[in-house]
Design a protein around this motif. Structure first.
Motif, PDB file in Angstrom:
ATOM      1  N   ARG A   1       3.131  -0.943   4.891  1.00  0.00           N
ATOM      2  CA  ARG A   1       1.448  -0.977   4.814  1.00  0.00           C
ATOM      3  C   ARG A   1       0.957  -2.222   4.315  1.00  0.00           C
ATOM      4  O   ARG A   1      -0.180  -2.411   4.639  1.00  0.00           O
ATOM      5  N   LEU A   2       1.875  -3.155   4.116  1.00  0.00           N
ATOM      6  CA  LEU A   2       1.347  -4.425   3.622  1.00  0.00           C
ATOM      7  C   LEU A   2       2.034  -5.518   4.403  1.00  0.00           C
ATOM      8  O   LEU A   2       3.156  -5.770   4.190  1.00  0.00           O
ATOM      9  N   PRO A   3       1.131  -6.500   5.084  1.00  0.00           N
ATOM     10  CA  PRO A   3       1.740  -7.288   5.989  1.00  0.00           C
ATOM     11  C   PRO A   3       2.730  -8.405   5.432  1.00  0.00           C
ATOM     12  O   PRO A   3       3.575  -9.141   6.067  1.00  0.00           O
ATOM     13  N   GLU A   4       2.413  -8.610   3.915  1.00  0.00           N
ATOM     14  CA  GLU A   4       3.200  -9.559   3.360  1.00  0.00           C
ATOM     15  C   GLU A   4       4.728  -9.266   3.028  1.00  0.00           C
ATOM     16  O   GLU A   4       5.281 -10.076   2.422  1.00  0.00           O
ATOM     17  N   SER A   5       4.899  -8.062   3.279  1.00  0.00           N
ATOM     18  CA  SER A   5       6.188  -7.564   2.658  1.00  0.00           C
ATOM     19  C   SER A   5       7.448  -8.214   3.590  1.00  0.00           C
ATOM     20  O   SER A   5       7.438  -8.570   4.747  1.00  0.00           O
ATOM     21  N   THR A   6       8.149  -8.667   2.822  1.00  0.00           N
ATOM     22  CA  THR A   6       8.953  -9.697   3.358  1.00  0.00           C
ATOM     23  C   THR A   6      10.799  -8.719   2.884  1.00  0.00           C
ATOM     24  O   THR A   6      11.665  -9.114   3.660  1.00  0.00           O
ATOM     25  N   ALA A   7      10.762  -7.833   2.140  1.00  0.00           N
ATOM     26  CA  ALA A   7      12.020  -7.406   1.583  1.00  0.00           C
ATOM     27  C   ALA A   7      11.776  -5.958   0.951  1.00  0.00           C
ATOM     28  O   ALA A   7      10.868  -5.870   0.188  1.00  0.00           O
TER      29      ALA A   7
END
Length: 276
Positions: free
Chosen positions: A172-178
């Motif tokens: 839900r958050l495009p900033e998610s990387t891991a």
């Protein structure tokens, strides 16, 4: 990093939590543990719920944020919904204390003395503990935390039921990387079946939500001696490019804090390799 929060008459949030928790021992003990670790507290508005957030020392200019999500705590007590579902063992706070990266502990709706706030009902920590309402409000709270801060990378760290929430939130958050989970019940249907419990009919099941994008690193740690969330439950819930790391001598609590610095170092290496 600035945290946005609402407070009554601008009384410090930590004092508010301790005051509100006077009759609820779990919340009181949890808040005192956070204070002992020098974490600061804030009350962050989600949508539509409030969330208690603890954070470590601010790191000006940091573009990365680690978000820690706790387990279910005590949803039931004596066959009835608990009056205060706040976790009794603040393991996740101890894990976060080892993290050198800018980090926050994001509380769930109605936890940490917020049980009587508008919209709260026992469904939100029993059958609907991973419901759309819970996940959407937690996502909104993180968006508020990161607004105008320059944060463009978010890594989710979820313990037990917090691991299920981490998977549900990451998309839900495009900033998610891991997404990093520890002893997580990633297939909630398999988990309730394994224990002979009633299904969590009002919850989202991470195993049924479709895989996360391959760009999001997924490492799921499981304890070989964990009877709360057996290894098979973790494996059944892993989707996409996620991988499972089994720690043979670990259970649901032991010995994750001891291993945490090494786990963080492994995540750092894997993240750097993925961005090359």
């Amino acid at each position: 990093m600035t945290l946005y929060f609402d407070c009554v008459r601008r009384v410090p949030v930590l004092l508010l939590l301790l005051t509100a928790a006077a009759c609820t021992a779990p919340t009181s003990e949890f808040t005192r543990r956070a204070a002992a670790l020098n974490f600061t507290a804030a009350l962050v508005r989600g949508d539509p719920f409030d969330h208690v957030v603890f954070r470590g020392a601010p790191q000006p200019g940091s573009r990365r944020l680690h978000v820690y999500l706790d387990g279910d705590g005590i949803p039931w007590l004596g066959g009835r919904p608990a009056r205060d579902p706040t976790p009794r063992k603040p393991l996740v706070l101890s894990l976060m204390a080892h993290d050198p990266v800018a980090s926050i502990y994001l509380g769930r709706p109605c936890y940490h003395s917020l049980v009587d706030t508008p919209g709260c009902s026992t469904v939100l920590w029993t059958s609907g503990r991973y419901s759309e309402a819970v996940v959407a409000s937690m996502a909104a709270a993180v968006r508020r935390v990161t607004a105008d801060t320059g944060i463009d990378e978010i890594a989710w760290f979820g313990y037990s039921g917090g691991g299920s929430l981490a998977v549900l939130l990451a998309s839900r958050l495009p900033e998610s990387t891991a997404v990093v989970t520890v002893s997580a019940n990633l297939d909630i249907d398999a988990w309730t079946d394994a224990h002979g419990d009633l299904p969590l009919t009002r919850s989202l099941n991470p195993a049924r939500q479709g895989p996360l994008p391959d760009r999001i690193l997924q490492i799921h740690y499981a304890g070989g001696r964990d009877r709360v969330v057996p290894v098979d439950v973790v494996r059944k819930g892993v989707t996409g490019a996620g991988r499972v790391v089994v720690m043979p001598n670990y259970d649901h609590v032991c010995c994750w804090e001891k291993a945490w610095p090494s786990i963080l170092a492994e995540i750092e290496r894997a993240t750097r390799a993925a961005t090359r």
